[in-house]
Design an enzyme around this catalytic site. Structure first.
Site, PDB file in Angstrom:
ATOM      1  N   ASN A  68      -5.551  -1.248  13.785  1.00  0.00           N
ATOM      2  CA  ASN A  68      -6.472  -1.477  12.776  1.00  0.00           C
ATOM      3  C   ASN A  68      -7.857  -1.950  12.883  1.00  0.00           C
ATOM      4  OD1 ASN A  68      -4.776  -1.261  10.426  1.00  0.00           O
ATOM      5  ND2 ASN A  68      -3.542  -2.684  11.461  1.00  0.00           N
ATOM      6  N   THR A 124       0.905  -1.424   0.188  1.00  0.00           N
ATOM      7  CA  THR A 124       0.049   0.145  -0.099  1.00  0.00           C
ATOM      8  C   THR A 124       0.869   1.353  -0.145  1.00  0.00           C
ATOM      9  OG1 THR A 124      -1.466  -1.391   1.120  1.00  0.00           O
ATOM     10  CG2 THR A 124      -2.128   1.202   0.955  1.00  0.00           C
ATOM     11  N   GLU A 167       2.152  -0.919  11.153  1.00  0.00           N
ATOM     12  CA  GLU A 167       1.338  -0.493  12.202  1.00  0.00           C
ATOM     13  C   GLU A 167       1.969  -1.494  13.306  1.00  0.00           C
ATOM     14  OE1 GLU A 167       0.274  -1.639   9.214  1.00  0.00           O
ATOM     15  OE2 GLU A 167      -2.008  -1.087   9.183  1.00  0.00           O
ATOM     16  N   THR A 224     -13.795   4.080   9.165  1.00  0.00           N
ATOM     17  CA  THR A 224     -13.968   4.603   8.091  1.00  0.00           C
ATOM     18  C   THR A 224     -14.882   5.864   8.050  1.00  0.00           C
ATOM     19  OG1 THR A 224     -15.800   3.175   7.826  1.00  0.00           O
ATOM     20  CG2 THR A 224     -13.942   2.585   6.430  1.00  0.00           C
TER      21      THR A 224
END
Lengths: 215, 215
Positions: B210, B4, B87, B215
């Site tokens: 996570n 990513t 992370e 969102t």
């Protein structure tokens, strides 16, 4: 792909070995071979079927479907229990993929979603993150058409035709507080391929259990 | 497989586009395409190279190797930083696979090890768990000979010729308390295939970050 396991299914029926093998293979395909906890499996994963013929019931070509159904019911129950019993798991997640070009494409996408740490942590956190679902399907290598793809979390169509339906997010978040979660991703190719896998959420407890374990 | 990311490498040298592309591809193969945090990547991962010709230095076939070395050095540094910045990551782990039948086999085994949640949690917990390393290599699909396989954690040969050397486990556990870990698995085929990947450990903090993300 199983999940570090040895399984044994038994019947008192009389079944010739080739028929028994065929019934077991059919039952295992959509059950023990459709689960994952963390993507790990063992080189000696296996499932055996034993038929001792103690009952006066014979299984032949014509009645084999009965045996397949019985084996499938038993295997599905045990397979789901393996997932529910995964380290730190708090939710059983059923991943359905539809609209794939082929069955192989569907299985590949379902596996990518079911093994995605970002999907599994989002579900653990109760976040209806359609983006992580779409991303996992998109990177899976299976044919995927974002403009016609769709994501459903439980009964809620969170994403369709390339656009999210954010007004459903609060309901989806409430749905994710349950412990038996269904997720469907339509790959949008219009093809006939479908697949189903069972996985679990990924929790901090998973890390604790597996990091504190000592050889 | 990247992680990513969008990358950009720049040079003031004058380089014709085909040569620039070739140098970038060579540099990226063993760097950005050899990292993983959690196996996730994006459908739009990419790395660009820009050459503006501002310096009076031209690169041609004969001197291209200089550009490859420079690009590789820059890409390796940035690629490792992506992993270190994963992370919840507390350790950079270099996974080397040797003794594979082919380069593809080596890369497949290295990827299986580098993405294994059980390997990554063991490293997080400081457990010199050669079994998880051997299991990940064994299930990777690459040719593997347990009787001639070997596992090294740092400088310590924890497993060789099918047998563990448990007397080294305390030293290996001490080594794993560092934050720059090297692991080598010889697949034991006697073949020439080798590969290197960088990964990180898997911590409870990874899950927290996570799972709490919204969102």
């Amino acid at each position: 792909m199983m999940a570090t396991m040895l399984g044994c299914v038994m019947t008192d029926a009389r079944v010739a070995p080739p028929l028994l093998q065929r019934a077991l293979t059919e039952a295992v395909d959509g059950t023990f071979n459709a689960i994952t906890v963390d993507g790990e499996c063992s080189t000696n994963d296996c499932v055996f079927a034993l038929a001792n013929g103690a009952a006066d019931v014979g299984i032949d070509e014509g009645s084999c479907e009965v045996l397949v159904r019985a084996f499938t019911a038993v295997c599905e129950r045990m397979a789901k229990d393996i997932v529910r019993g995964g380290e730190g798991a708090t939710k059983l997640v059923t991943v359905r993929v539809t609209g794939a070009l082929t069955g192989d494409d569907a299985r590949r996408a379902a596996r990518a979603i079911a093994n995605s740490p970002l999907v599994k942590t989002a579900i653990h956190g109760g976040d209806p993150n359609w983006g992580r679902l779409v991303a996992a399907a998109g990177r899976s290598g299976s044919a995927f058409s974002i403009d016609r793809a769709a994501v459903r979390i439980g009964p809620l169509p969170l994403f369709s035709s390339g656009a999210p339906h954010d007004e459903l997010a609060p309901d989806a978040a409430a749905y994710l507080r349950g412990d038996d979660i269904e997720i469907e991703v339509d790959l949008g190719t219009g093809g006939p391929g479908t697949a189903r896998m069972w996985t679990c959420d990924l929790s901090a407890e998973y890390v604790r259990i597996n990091a504190e374990y000592r050889t």
